[in-house]
Design a protein around this motif. Sequence first.
Motif, PDB file in Angstrom:
ATOM      1  N   ALA A  13      36.545   6.841 -11.646  1.00  0.00           N
ATOM      2  CA  ALA A  13      35.809   5.582 -11.489  1.00  0.00           C
ATOM      3  C   ALA A  13      35.341   5.011 -12.827  1.00  0.00           C
ATOM      4  CB  ALA A  13      34.617   5.788 -10.553  1.00  0.00           C
ATOM      5  N   THR A  14      36.291   4.823 -13.730  1.00  0.00           N
ATOM      6  CA  THR A  14      35.952   4.259 -15.038  1.00  0.00           C
ATOM      7  C   THR A  14      35.438   2.824 -14.902  1.00  0.00           C
ATOM      8  OG1 THR A  14      37.606   5.611 -16.124  1.00  0.00           O
ATOM      9  CG2 THR A  14      36.907   3.617 -17.295  1.00  0.00           C
ATOM     10  N   VAL A  15      34.400   2.536 -15.638  1.00  0.00           N
ATOM     11  CA  VAL A  15      33.831   1.187 -15.657  1.00  0.00           C
ATOM     12  C   VAL A  15      33.705   0.737 -17.105  1.00  0.00           C
ATOM     13  CG1 VAL A  15      31.804  -0.221 -15.094  1.00  0.00           C
ATOM     14  CG2 VAL A  15      32.533   1.597 -13.529  1.00  0.00           C
ATOM     15  N   TRP A  16      34.178  -0.448 -17.377  1.00  0.00           N
ATOM     16  CA  TRP A  16      34.025  -1.037 -18.704  1.00  0.00           C
ATOM     17  C   TRP A  16      32.641  -1.651 -18.847  1.00  0.00           C
ATOM     18  CZ3 TRP A  16      37.228  -0.568 -22.731  1.00  0.00           C
ATOM     19  CH2 TRP A  16      38.564  -0.240 -22.500  1.00  0.00           C
ATOM     20  N   GLU A  17      32.095  -1.571 -20.027  1.00  0.00           N
ATOM     21  CA  GLU A  17      30.897  -2.351 -20.288  1.00  0.00           C
ATOM     22  C   GLU A  17      31.293  -3.808 -20.526  1.00  0.00           C
ATOM     23  OE1 GLU A  17      27.905  -0.862 -22.965  1.00  0.00           O
ATOM     24  OE2 GLU A  17      28.743   1.147 -22.731  1.00  0.00           O
ATOM     25  N   GLY A  68      32.467  -0.752 -24.623  1.00  0.00           N
ATOM     26  CA  GLY A  68      32.439   0.681 -24.349  1.00  0.00           C
ATOM     27  C   GLY A  68      32.834   0.897 -22.901  1.00  0.00           C
ATOM     28  N   TRP A  69      32.852   2.130 -22.493  1.00  0.00           N
ATOM     29  CA  TRP A  69      33.234   2.426 -21.110  1.00  0.00           C
ATOM     30  C   TRP A  69      32.694   3.785 -20.701  1.00  0.00           C
ATOM     31  CZ3 TRP A  69      36.826   6.545 -20.406  1.00  0.00           C
ATOM     32  CH2 TRP A  69      37.444   7.004 -21.593  1.00  0.00           C
ATOM     33  N   GLY A  70      32.697   3.994 -19.429  1.00  0.00           N
ATOM     34  CA  GLY A  70      32.205   5.279 -18.948  1.00  0.00           C
ATOM     35  C   GLY A  70      32.867   5.639 -17.634  1.00  0.00           C
ATOM     36  N   VAL A  83      48.070   9.041 -25.214  1.00  0.00           N
ATOM     37  CA  VAL A  83      48.158   8.585 -23.828  1.00  0.00           C
ATOM     38  C   VAL A  83      47.111   7.503 -23.613  1.00  0.00           C
ATOM     39  CG1 VAL A  83      48.085   9.265 -21.390  1.00  0.00           C
ATOM     40  CG2 VAL A  83      48.754  10.950 -23.140  1.00  0.00           C
ATOM     41  N   PHE A  84      47.549   6.356 -23.136  1.00  0.00           N
ATOM     42  CA  PHE A  84      46.607   5.295 -22.794  1.00  0.00           C
ATOM     43  C   PHE A  84      47.017   4.757 -21.434  1.00  0.00           C
ATOM     44  CE2 PHE A  84      44.212   1.351 -24.737  1.00  0.00           C
ATOM     45  CZ  PHE A  84      43.342   1.357 -23.654  1.00  0.00           C
ATOM     46  N   ILE A  85      46.179   5.060 -20.466  1.00  0.00           N
ATOM     47  CA  ILE A  85      46.384   4.558 -19.109  1.00  0.00           C
ATOM     48  C   ILE A  85      45.144   3.759 -18.758  1.00  0.00           C
ATOM     49  CG2 ILE A  85      46.679   5.208 -16.680  1.00  0.00           C
ATOM     50  CD1 ILE A  85      47.901   7.869 -17.639  1.00  0.00           C
ATOM     51  N   THR A  86      45.327   2.581 -18.232  1.00  0.00           N
ATOM     52  CA  THR A  86      44.172   1.798 -17.791  1.00  0.00           C
ATOM     53  C   THR A  86      44.585   0.954 -16.602  1.00  0.00           C
ATOM     54  OG1 THR A  86      42.397   0.303 -18.513  1.00  0.00           O
ATOM     55  CG2 THR A  86      44.583  -0.107 -19.412  1.00  0.00           C
ATOM     56  N   ASP A  87      43.670   0.786 -15.695  1.00  0.00           N
ATOM     57  CA  ASP A  87      43.965   0.081 -14.454  1.00  0.00           C
ATOM     58  C   ASP A  87      43.788  -1.414 -14.668  1.00  0.00           C
ATOM     59  OD1 ASP A  87      44.243  -0.888 -11.944  1.00  0.00           O
ATOM     60  OD2 ASP A  87      42.708   0.382 -11.033  1.00  0.00           O
ATOM     61  N   LEU A  88      44.909  -2.109 -14.705  1.00  0.00           N
ATOM     62  CA  LEU A  88      44.830  -3.550 -14.936  1.00  0.00           C
ATOM     63  C   LEU A  88      44.852  -4.331 -13.625  1.00  0.00           C
ATOM     64  CD1 LEU A  88      44.690  -4.359 -17.929  1.00  0.00           C
ATOM     65  CD2 LEU A  88      46.787  -5.630 -17.548  1.00  0.00           C
ATOM     66  N   GLY A  89      44.695  -3.603 -12.529  1.00  0.00           N
ATOM     67  CA  GLY A  89      44.665  -4.292 -11.241  1.00  0.00           C
ATOM     68  C   GLY A  89      46.003  -4.882 -10.849  1.00  0.00           C
ATOM     69  N   VAL A  90      47.086  -4.207 -11.255  1.00  0.00           N
ATOM     70  CA  VAL A  90      48.421  -4.617 -10.828  1.00  0.00           C
ATOM     71  C   VAL A  90      48.624  -4.086  -9.415  1.00  0.00           C
ATOM     72  CG1 VAL A  90      50.891  -4.439 -11.287  1.00  0.00           C
ATOM     73  CG2 VAL A  90      49.246  -4.323 -13.195  1.00  0.00           C
ATOM     74  N   PRO A  91      49.100  -4.846  -8.452  1.00  0.00           N
ATOM     75  CA  PRO A  91      49.478  -6.245  -8.595  1.00  0.00           C
ATOM     76  C   PRO A  91      48.358  -7.234  -8.278  1.00  0.00           C
ATOM     77  CG  PRO A  91      50.241  -5.437  -6.493  1.00  0.00           C
ATOM     78  CD  PRO A  91      49.458  -4.323  -7.142  1.00  0.00           C
ATOM     79  N   THR A  92      47.241  -6.778  -7.699  1.00  0.00           N
ATOM     80  CA  THR A  92      46.204  -7.750  -7.340  1.00  0.00           C
ATOM     81  C   THR A  92      45.671  -8.415  -8.596  1.00  0.00           C
ATOM     82  OG1 THR A  92      44.567  -6.007  -7.478  1.00  0.00           O
ATOM     83  CG2 THR A  92      45.430  -6.504  -5.290  1.00  0.00           C
ATOM     84  N   PHE A 107      40.192   7.289 -28.043  1.00  0.00           N
ATOM     85  CA  PHE A 107      40.585   6.927 -29.410  1.00  0.00           C
ATOM     86  C   PHE A 107      40.650   5.424 -29.664  1.00  0.00           C
ATOM     87  CE2 PHE A 107      45.115   5.593 -29.527  1.00  0.00           C
ATOM     88  CZ  PHE A 107      45.563   5.959 -28.279  1.00  0.00           C
ATOM     89  N   VAL A 108      40.877   4.631 -28.634  1.00  0.00           N
ATOM     90  CA  VAL A 108      41.027   3.187 -28.858  1.00  0.00           C
ATOM     91  C   VAL A 108      39.669   2.486 -28.894  1.00  0.00           C
ATOM     92  CG1 VAL A 108      42.065   1.058 -27.992  1.00  0.00           C
ATOM     93  CG2 VAL A 108      43.286   3.231 -27.757  1.00  0.00           C
ATOM     94  N   ILE A 109      38.876   2.757 -27.890  1.00  0.00           N
ATOM     95  CA  ILE A 109      37.524   2.198 -27.815  1.00  0.00           C
ATOM     96  C   ILE A 109      36.580   3.346 -27.474  1.00  0.00           C
ATOM     97  CG2 ILE A 109      35.979   0.601 -26.595  1.00  0.00           C
ATOM     98  CD1 ILE A 109      38.393  -1.152 -26.040  1.00  0.00           C
ATOM     99  N   PRO A 110      35.707   3.727 -28.403  1.00  0.00           N
ATOM    100  CA  PRO A 110      34.785   4.819 -28.094  1.00  0.00           C
ATOM    101  C   PRO A 110      33.931   4.466 -26.880  1.00  0.00           C
ATOM    102  CG  PRO A 110      34.739   4.290 -30.430  1.00  0.00           C
ATOM    103  CD  PRO A 110      35.539   3.220 -29.761  1.00  0.00           C
ATOM    104  N   LYS A 111      33.643   5.475 -26.084  1.00  0.00           N
ATOM    105  CA  LYS A 111      32.833   5.224 -24.886  1.00  0.00           C
ATOM    106  C   LYS A 111      31.511   4.581 -25.266  1.00  0.00           C
ATOM    107  CE  LYS A 111      34.824   9.243 -22.581  1.00  0.00           C
ATOM    108  NZ  LYS A 111      34.591  10.600 -22.100  1.00  0.00           N
ATOM    109  N   LYS A 112      30.893   5.117 -26.310  1.00  0.00           N
ATOM    110  CA  LYS A 112      29.615   4.566 -26.759  1.00  0.00           C
ATOM    111  C   LYS A 112      29.803   3.862 -28.092  1.00  0.00           C
ATOM    112  CE  LYS A 112      26.751   8.025 -24.534  1.00  0.00           C
ATOM    113  NZ  LYS A 112      25.791   9.109 -24.704  1.00  0.00           N
ATOM    114  N   GLU A 113      29.039   2.806 -28.259  1.00  0.00           N
ATOM    115  CA  GLU A 113      29.235   1.972 -29.428  1.00  0.00           C
ATOM    116  C   GLU A 113      28.749   2.632 -30.717  1.00  0.00           C
ATOM    117  OE1 GLU A 113      29.188  -2.759 -29.537  1.00  0.00           O
ATOM    118  OE2 GLU A 113      27.233  -1.883 -29.161  1.00  0.00           O
TER     119      GLU A 113
END
Lengths: 359, 359
Positions: A282-286, A291-293, B159-168, B266-272
């Motif tokens: 359940a990853t959520v972007w800020e 950032g994300w969590g 590895v970079f996987i992210t849910d882009l809401g395909v196809p919705t 590695f791409v965007i740290p979870k915390k700023e």
Amino acid sequence: MGGRKVRFGILGCAGIAEKLVRAMLMLPEQVQITAVGSRSLGKAQAFAARNKLPADVKLYESYDAVLDDGEVDAVYLPLPTGLHLEWVTKAAEKGKHVLLEKPVAPTVEELDEFLAVVERNQLQFMDGTMFMHHPRTAQMQQVLRNSQVVGELREVIAVFITDLGVPTGWTSDIRGQPHLDGLGCLGDIGWYCIRLILWAYDFEMPHTVTAHSGSKLSDTGVLTVCGATFEWKDGRIGTMRTSFLGDMVMKGICAGSKGTLEIDDFVIPKKEDLASYRVKEATVWEDRSIGWGSREEVHQVKTSLPQEALMVQEFSRLVSNILDGGVPEPVWVTVARKTQILLNAVKSSIESNCNTITL
Amino acid sequence: MGGRKVRFGILGCAGIAEKLVRAMLMLPEQVQITAVGSRSLGKAQAFAARNKLPADVKLYESYDAVLDDGEVDAVYLPLPTGLHLEWVTKAAEKGKHVLLEKPVAPTVEELDEFLAVVERNQLQFMDGTMFMHHPRTAQMQQVLRNSQVVGELREVIAVFITDLGVPTGWTSDIRGQPHLDGLGCLGDIGWYCIRLILWAYDFEMPHTVTAHSGSKLSDTGVLTVCGATFEWKDGRIGTMRTSFLGDMVMKGICAGSKGTLEIDDFVIPKKEDLASYRVKEATVWEDRSIGWGSREEVHQVKTSLPQEALMVQEFSRLVSNILDGGVPEPVWVTVARKTQILLNAVKSSIESNCNTITL
């Protein structure tokens, strides 16, 4: 457990046999080590002494003598892969159940040849993939099957890198000798990666197998680095990387539509009595993607017996059941065969310049 | 820092621009937002309001107006990839320095075409790969270059996987529209994987690039899943997996002869303000391989500015240097070009049935 105690004969004194003997000695109610056979009596005696085997264990100067011993119900066979056809066949012809080290065979054809003898003689077969028997594996399976956690599983990545001291000391290791263990890192550690991927996808077979470019061979001619991509018809992917040339990586990543399960020591847990895995979901972007969590949890799984003892226990339970009139459990033949088919498909792909093999 | 404040014009009001504007506003000593151009004045006004831009920021109803503004030194260009050739060329012809979102171009040819204009006009160029500017990245580079830690680097896995809401909702995203961002997941997130692999190997180019089987296309015709293997002549390997179809995985694994460096974001740290990485080294097996252990350490890296602000800061420093009579720093052209070459090699391999592309 009930049932008869299973009387084991051990064929060969390989290093891995010491681990298994230790496991057998943890199961005094279910297992009895009856005989150890080696090509030399001295080696068998040293093995017995080093592993504190009881005095009544019979030590033989040949593998045949173990197979001829009527007090042996089952054999544990840690011989090099190139010898499996000969000795599994002989063991099965003598009516011995077989717990067989992996990789189980050099080719699917050899595997099928000796499995036919095992099945004709109604014997129990199991390959020595210990991690299948750890309670962590069963727990992770529940996680993967729960559609609310990882969701639809889409990418499984299995990486096993271990430093086998190539090239120093290489020639003294059977894994460097093509006629003994010709599959190199693919057989020795790729076996586990393939098994993990198959396991994660509930043993459904992929549609295609394609080796990665960049495989390496040792100067003795066995694989020291290789990788492959497995593709299912519905788009699910398995990725395997193996190498004998680096410090330990033993990682499994099962990534799905809703979350990810990750393991850092999937083949052999770092600790014998406590193993862990992580679930992230359940990853959520800020806002503005700064950032994300995710919900992250580390799960710890205790076990009173190490996975190799649980493996011997399960094998013995199945054998005991047969001794009491039952029939062999076929699942272990099935999963070993599927693993072997994929392993040899990777090899074929490597040998054909990374062509895609359609199964 | 010293030097002149760099006056920015922003071409387009894409979502990513809000992140960059926020970063620019963190750098009042070095950066001034001078102008925002959009195809509609309403959009520019809404963007200015939403991002609390100072009242003196000029809002234009076209990109050209920003480029014609003599008070603009540099442009940040978050337009879709398919528009980069046109607008980077125009910007460079007007003497504007260019901070360009990634993927920088659809093809190496287009990239070279506009980079030639940038270079001819002695302008600073930088691609928007924020993670390059995080202090964690510099620290990890030191770890990788220290031969006593990871040792010889042999396998890099990104590895970079992210849910882009395909196809919705897919059709509303520019990344699903071939004429705007035709590279799909390969361009959008594979860019980072390729960059990480190149970075880890000190930007040495691989010898071959081979896509993995099992790439998937959206119904609009852009990649939603793909992977590739990069092979160096000396046997080093890079493995990339990307997907728009799963919950977040953003992992880098740099495995060497002595240890492994691993990053989970590695791409965007979870915390700023705080990012971590792990180093695991010197694995030792327990007797009989019943377990194993490594020296493991989690390193935390603090930063007072987020990586996107550090990127803008560095770009502005380079531009300011040019405004003071210096010359452009060429490294960003070099690394962007190398990343693009590999990205397009992966695409060529995918389009030729996963043939190996030799560079």
